[in-house]
Design a protein around this motif. Structure first.
Motif, PDB file in Angstrom:
ATOM      1  N   SER A   5       0.957  -1.163   0.170  1.00 41.87           N
ATOM      2  CA  SER A   5      -0.084  -0.066  -0.061  1.00 41.87           C
ATOM      3  C   SER A   5       0.929   1.253   0.037  1.00 41.87           C
ATOM      4  O   SER A   5       0.674   2.298  -0.748  1.00 41.87           O
ATOM      5  CB  SER A   5      -0.991  -0.218   1.140  1.00 41.87           C
ATOM      6  N   ASN A  92      -3.475  -9.933  -6.871  1.00 39.11           N
ATOM      7  CA  ASN A  92      -4.482 -10.433  -5.847  1.00 39.11           C
ATOM      8  C   ASN A  92      -5.034  -9.291  -5.168  1.00 39.11           C
ATOM      9  O   ASN A  92      -5.988  -9.318  -4.896  1.00 39.11           O
ATOM     10  CB  ASN A  92      -3.891 -11.454  -4.813  1.00 39.11           C
ATOM     11  N   GLU A  93      -4.289  -8.450  -4.661  1.00 37.44           N
ATOM     12  CA  GLU A  93      -4.908  -7.148  -4.153  1.00 37.44           C
ATOM     13  C   GLU A  93      -5.098  -5.918  -5.062  1.00 37.44           C
ATOM     14  O   GLU A  93      -5.268  -4.709  -4.735  1.00 37.44           O
ATOM     15  CB  GLU A  93      -3.885  -6.723  -3.195  1.00 37.44           C
ATOM     16  N   GLU A 105     -12.280  -4.494  -5.442  1.00 39.67           N
ATOM     17  CA  GLU A 105     -11.098  -4.788  -4.737  1.00 39.67           C
ATOM     18  C   GLU A 105     -10.771  -6.197  -4.418  1.00 39.67           C
ATOM     19  O   GLU A 105     -11.624  -6.878  -3.921  1.00 39.67           O
ATOM     20  CB  GLU A 105     -10.989  -4.030  -3.345  1.00 39.67           C
ATOM     21  N   GLY A 106      -9.646  -6.791  -5.043  1.00 39.34           N
ATOM     22  CA  GLY A 106      -9.397  -8.134  -4.626  1.00 39.34           C
ATOM     23  C   GLY A 106      -9.890  -9.130  -5.911  1.00 39.34           C
ATOM     24  O   GLY A 106     -10.864  -8.674  -6.767  1.00 39.34           O
TER      25      GLY A 106
END
Length: 178
Positions: A5, A92-93, A105-106
């Motif tokens: 992040s 994946n994120e 998201e995801g």
């Protein structure tokens, strides 16, 4: 805040101002009647190394070209209607913000989003996609900007990509109608 992040936040902080300035510059040229650097091109007939960039020159064959190849694989998966391949284009994120849809998201949410997008949408098979610009941001991040035409609709796309296990994956995707 996770390390990923933090990297994404720093990347966005570095590129958003540059993209806004580039976009404003392009709009000013269009308002003055200046010719654009190149017209839309069907990406199916071109390799990423041959695609138009904002300068009209061939893109680099290094990391920027590899990131463009990942974006082209995403477009090809859309055109084929293969939701699994579309979803595999993302990390994946990842986060996807598609025009008129809630942000996904995801992996599961992104797969669901594109299942809805591709259900009954025959226009994807005839859509054309042009990679306008690609840049690397260090050795593990890249930015790709593209435009697409589906029927009478024109879209702008922005991809943030990151290396994931040696492969380029889309970590953030945004599109809107031009």
């Amino acid at each position: 805040m996770s390390k990923i992040s933090q990297r994404r936040a720093l990347l966005l902080a570095a590129i958003v101002p540059a993209l806004l300035i580039a976009g404003c510059s392009a709009n000013n040229q269009a308002m003055k009647g200046a010719a654009s650097p190149g017209g839309p091109t069907d990406m199916d007939s071109m390799s990423p190394e041959q695609s138009d960039t904002s300068t009209g020159e061939a893109s680099p064959t290094g990391a920027g070209g590899q990131a463009e190849s990942a974006v082209q694989a995403f477009f090809n998966a859309l055109k084929s209607g293969n939701v699994d391949q579309v979803a595999e284009s993302f990390s994946n994120e990842a986060v996807a913000a598609v025009n008129g849809q809630p942000t996904a998201e995801g992996s599961d949410a992104i797969k669901g989003l594109f299942q809805k997008q591709l259900a009954g949408a025959n226009g994807w098979k005839q859509a054309t996609h042009t990679i306008e610009e690609s840049r690397t941001a260090g050795s593990d991040d890249a930015i790709v900007r593209s435009t697409s035409k589906m029927g009478n609709d024109n879209f702008r796309e922005l991809f943030l990509l990151t290396r994931d296990g040696g492969e380029w994956k889309i970590s953030q995707f945004m599109n809107n109608k031009a």
